[in-house]
Design a protein around this motif. Structure first.
Motif, PDB file in Angstrom:
ATOM      1  N   ALA A  87     108.312  47.508  16.956  1.00 16.96           N
ATOM      2  CA  ALA A  87     107.849  48.043  18.241  1.00 16.96           C
ATOM      3  C   ALA A  87     106.332  48.146  18.275  1.00 16.96           C
ATOM      4  N   SER A  88     105.745  48.539  17.155  1.00 25.31           N
ATOM      5  CA  SER A  88     104.288  48.705  17.089  1.00 25.31           C
ATOM      6  C   SER A  88     103.575  47.361  17.184  1.00 25.31           C
ATOM      7  N   ILE A  89     104.134  46.337  16.525  1.00 21.39           N
ATOM      8  CA  ILE A  89     103.536  45.003  16.605  1.00 21.39           C
ATOM      9  C   ILE A  89     103.616  44.487  18.038  1.00 21.39           C
ATOM     10  N   TRP A  90     104.766  44.694  18.668  1.00 21.36           N
ATOM     11  CA  TRP A  90     104.915  44.289  20.081  1.00 21.36           C
ATOM     12  C   TRP A  90     103.871  44.975  20.946  1.00 21.36           C
ATOM     13  N   ALA A  91     103.700  46.268  20.731  1.00 25.18           N
ATOM     14  CA  ALA A  91     102.737  47.034  21.533  1.00 25.18           C
ATOM     15  C   ALA A  91     101.319  46.540  21.300  1.00 25.18           C
ATOM     16  N   LEU A  92     100.970  46.270  20.045  1.00 26.76           N
ATOM     17  CA  LEU A  92      99.633  45.758  19.737  1.00 26.76           C
ATOM     18  C   LEU A  92      99.407  44.401  20.398  1.00 26.76           C
ATOM     19  N   GLY A  93     100.443  43.579  20.433  1.00 27.43           N
ATOM     20  CA  GLY A  93     100.317  42.273  21.078  1.00 27.43           C
ATOM     21  C   GLY A  93     100.019  42.380  22.557  1.00 27.43           C
ATOM     22  N   ASN A  94     100.450  43.456  23.166  1.00 26.40           N
ATOM     23  CA  ASN A  94     100.214  43.652  24.600  1.00 26.40           C
ATOM     24  C   ASN A  94      98.806  44.142  24.911  1.00 26.40           C
ATOM     25  N   THR A  95      98.070  44.594  23.899  1.00 18.34           N
ATOM     26  CA  THR A  95      96.730  45.130  24.168  1.00 18.34           C
ATOM     27  C   THR A  95      95.726  44.027  24.457  1.00 18.34           C
ATOM     28  N   GLY A  96      95.942  42.848  23.867  1.00 14.78           N
ATOM     29  CA  GLY A  96      95.004  41.748  24.076  1.00 14.78           C
ATOM     30  C   GLY A  96      93.659  41.963  23.429  1.00 14.78           C
ATOM     31  N   GLU A  97      93.579  42.894  22.489  1.00 12.95           N
ATOM     32  CA  GLU A  97      92.305  43.206  21.846  1.00 12.95           C
ATOM     33  C   GLU A  97      92.004  42.184  20.742  1.00 12.95           C
ATOM     34  N   PRO A  98      90.939  41.387  20.864  1.00 11.24           N
ATOM     35  CA  PRO A  98      90.651  40.329  19.886  1.00 11.24           C
ATOM     36  C   PRO A  98      90.364  40.846  18.481  1.00 11.24           C
ATOM     37  N   GLU A  99      89.891  42.091  18.367  1.00 13.29           N
ATOM     38  CA  GLU A  99      89.539  42.592  17.036  1.00 13.29           C
ATOM     39  C   GLU A  99      90.743  42.858  16.150  1.00 13.29           C
ATOM     40  N   ILE A 100      91.950  42.834  16.719  1.00 17.55           N
ATOM     41  CA  ILE A 100      93.125  43.069  15.879  1.00 17.55           C
ATOM     42  C   ILE A 100      93.767  41.754  15.426  1.00 17.55           C
ATOM     43  N   PHE A 101      93.053  40.654  15.591  1.00 15.69           N
ATOM     44  CA  PHE A 101      93.522  39.344  15.115  1.00 15.69           C
ATOM     45  C   PHE A 101      93.920  39.406  13.638  1.00 15.69           C
ATOM     46  N   ALA A 102      93.044  39.999  12.812  1.00 15.70           N
ATOM     47  CA  ALA A 102      93.298  40.061  11.363  1.00 15.70           C
ATOM     48  C   ALA A 102      94.553  40.867  11.035  1.00 15.70           C
ATOM     49  N   VAL A 103      94.876  41.835  11.873  1.00 16.40           N
ATOM     50  CA  VAL A 103      96.080  42.640  11.661  1.00 16.40           C
ATOM     51  C   VAL A 103      97.315  41.749  11.728  1.00 16.40           C
ATOM     52  N   PHE A 104      97.377  40.906  12.738  1.00 15.72           N
ATOM     53  CA  PHE A 104      98.536  40.023  12.902  1.00 15.72           C
ATOM     54  C   PHE A 104      98.605  38.986  11.776  1.00 15.72           C
ATOM     55  N   ILE A 105      97.457  38.497  11.338  1.00 17.29           N
ATOM     56  CA  ILE A 105      97.434  37.526  10.245  1.00 17.29           C
ATOM     57  C   ILE A 105      97.992  38.159   8.970  1.00 17.29           C
ATOM     58  N   ASN A 106      97.595  39.390   8.702  1.00 17.55           N
ATOM     59  CA  ASN A 106      98.121  40.091   7.524  1.00 17.55           C
ATOM     60  C   ASN A 106      99.626  40.315   7.633  1.00 17.55           C
ATOM     61  N   LEU A 107     100.104  40.560   8.839  1.00 16.92           N
ATOM     62  CA  LEU A 107     101.535  40.792   9.036  1.00 16.92           C
ATOM     63  C   LEU A 107     102.360  39.527   8.799  1.00 16.92           C
ATOM     64  N   LEU A 108     101.738  38.368   8.902  1.00 17.63           N
ATOM     65  CA  LEU A 108     102.442  37.116   8.630  1.00 17.63           C
ATOM     66  C   LEU A 108     102.863  37.019   7.162  1.00 17.63           C
ATOM     67  N   LEU A 109     102.233  37.817   6.307  1.00 13.95           N
ATOM     68  CA  LEU A 109     102.539  37.797   4.871  1.00 13.95           C
ATOM     69  C   LEU A 109     103.725  38.693   4.531  1.00 13.95           C
ATOM     70  N   ASN A 110     104.236  39.417   5.530  1.00 14.83           N
ATOM     71  CA  ASN A 110     105.325  40.352   5.282  1.00 14.83           C
ATOM     72  C   ASN A 110     106.594  39.621   4.857  1.00 14.83           C
ATOM     73  N   GLN A 111     107.382  40.273   4.014  1.00 19.56           N
ATOM     74  CA  GLN A 111     108.635  39.677   3.543  1.00 19.56           C
ATOM     75  C   GLN A 111     109.770  39.834   4.559  1.00 19.56           C
ATOM     76  N   ASN A 112     109.566  40.707   5.544  1.00 20.04           N
ATOM     77  CA  ASN A 112     110.575  40.925   6.584  1.00 20.04           C
ATOM     78  C   ASN A 112     110.366  39.884   7.682  1.00 20.04           C
ATOM     79  N   ASN A 113     111.323  38.974   7.822  1.00 18.62           N
ATOM     80  CA  ASN A 113     111.161  37.874   8.766  1.00 18.62           C
ATOM     81  C   ASN A 113     111.069  38.341  10.215  1.00 18.62           C
ATOM     82  N   ASP A 114     111.733  39.443  10.542  1.00 15.34           N
ATOM     83  CA  ASP A 114     111.661  39.971  11.909  1.00 15.34           C
ATOM     84  C   ASP A 114     110.228  40.387  12.248  1.00 15.34           C
TER      85      ASP A 114
END
Length: 220
Positions: A87-114
Motif C-alpha cells: 500500500a505504501s509503495i502504491w501511495a508513493l507512486g501516486n505522489t509523482g515526486e522525482p526524488e523518490i526514484f532511488a526508493v523504487f530502485i532499492n525496492l526492486l531488490l526485494n525478495q518479495n515479488n509482490d
C-alpha cells in the motif's frame, strides 16, 4: 468558486476539485486528517495491518497530497508487513515526486515479488527513463512470470523513452500470449516505424489474443 461546506463522506471518497484543495478553508480540514493517517500508518503497536494499509492507501489519494507524507510512506514501504508495504509503495507512486526514484530502485531488490511488482508500476507512473536498465534486469529473471512481465510492459509504455522501445519489441514475441498482446497494444501507441512494423506483423500471430490487440492498436 469557493464551496462553503464539506462532509466527511466527501473527504473519504475524494470528491474534491483541485481548486478546492487550494482554498485555505479545505486545507484547514485536510491537514489534521493527514496527521491522523500518518499516525495510524506508523503505529507499530497496532497488529491490524489492514488498518495501517488503508491509511497508506488514503495518503496516496491525490487530494490528500502533502510533502509530509513522503517520509512515513518510505519508512513503511521498507519496514512494515507486506500488506502495508504494498500500500505504501502504491501511495508513493501516486505522489509523482522525482526524488523518490532511488526508493523504487532499492525496492526492486526485494525478495518479495509482490513488492517488486508494485515498485515496477510506481516507476512507470514516475516516467523516469533512468528506470529502464533496472527494469530490464528484472525482466531477465522473470521468465514465466506473467504478472511481473505485464507490469514491465505497462511501465515501459508509460516511460515511453527510446530505451523502452527495443525492450517492448522483444516482449511482443513473449511466449505468454497476454504479455505479447499487451506489448503489441503498447507499441501501437509509439509513433515509430519499427514499432508499427511489429504491430502489423502481429496481425498474423498464431495467438488470437495477440492478433486482436494488433488489430485494435492499428484501428486507433
Amino acid at each position: 468558486m469557493l464551496k462553503l461546506g464539506i462532509t466527511e463522506a466527501e473527504l473519504r471518497e475524494g470528491h474534491l476539485r483541485a481548486d478546492d484543495i487550494r482554498d485555505s478553508f479545505y486545507l484547514d480540514l485536510l491537514l489534521p486528517k493527514i496527521d491522523e493517517l500518518i499516525s495510524v500508518l506508523l503505529d507499530s503497536s497496532d497488529n491490524n495491518s489492514q488498518i495501517r494499509a488503508d491509511a497508506a492507501y488514503k495518503l496516496g489519494q491525490s487530494y490528500l497530497f502533502d510533502t509530509r507524507i513522503i517520509e512515513p510512506l518510505v519508512k513503511s514501504a521498507f519496514y512494515s508487513e507486506p500488506e502495508v508495504q504494498r500500500a505504501s509503495i502504491w501511495a508513493l507512486g501516486n505522489t509523482g515526486e522525482p526524488e523518490i526514484f532511488a526508493v523504487f530502485i532499492n525496492l526492486l531488490l526485494n525478495q518479495n515479488n509482490d513488492l517488486v511488482n508494485e515498485a515496477i508500476t510506481a516507476l512507470g507512473k514516475l516516467g523516469d527513463p533512468r528506470a529502464v536498465p533496472y527494469i530490464k534486469e528484472i525482466l531477465a529473471r522473470s521468465s514465466g512470470n506473467a504478472e511481473t512481465r505485464l507490469r514491465i510492459v505497462f511501465a515501459l509504455g508509460q516511460i515511453g523513452s527510446a530505451d523502452s522501445l527495443p525492450v517492448l519489441i522483444s516482449l511482443a514475441k513473449d511466449t505468454i500470449p497476454e504479455v505479447g498482446g499487451a506489448a503489441i497494444s503498447v507499441l501501437a501507441q509509439f509513433d515509430k516505424p519499427e514499432a508499427q512494423q511489429v504491430v502489423i506483423e502481429a496481425l498474423d500471430h498464431k495467438e488470437a489474443f495477440v492478433r486482436v490487440q494488433a488489430f485494435a492498436g492499428l484501428s486507433r
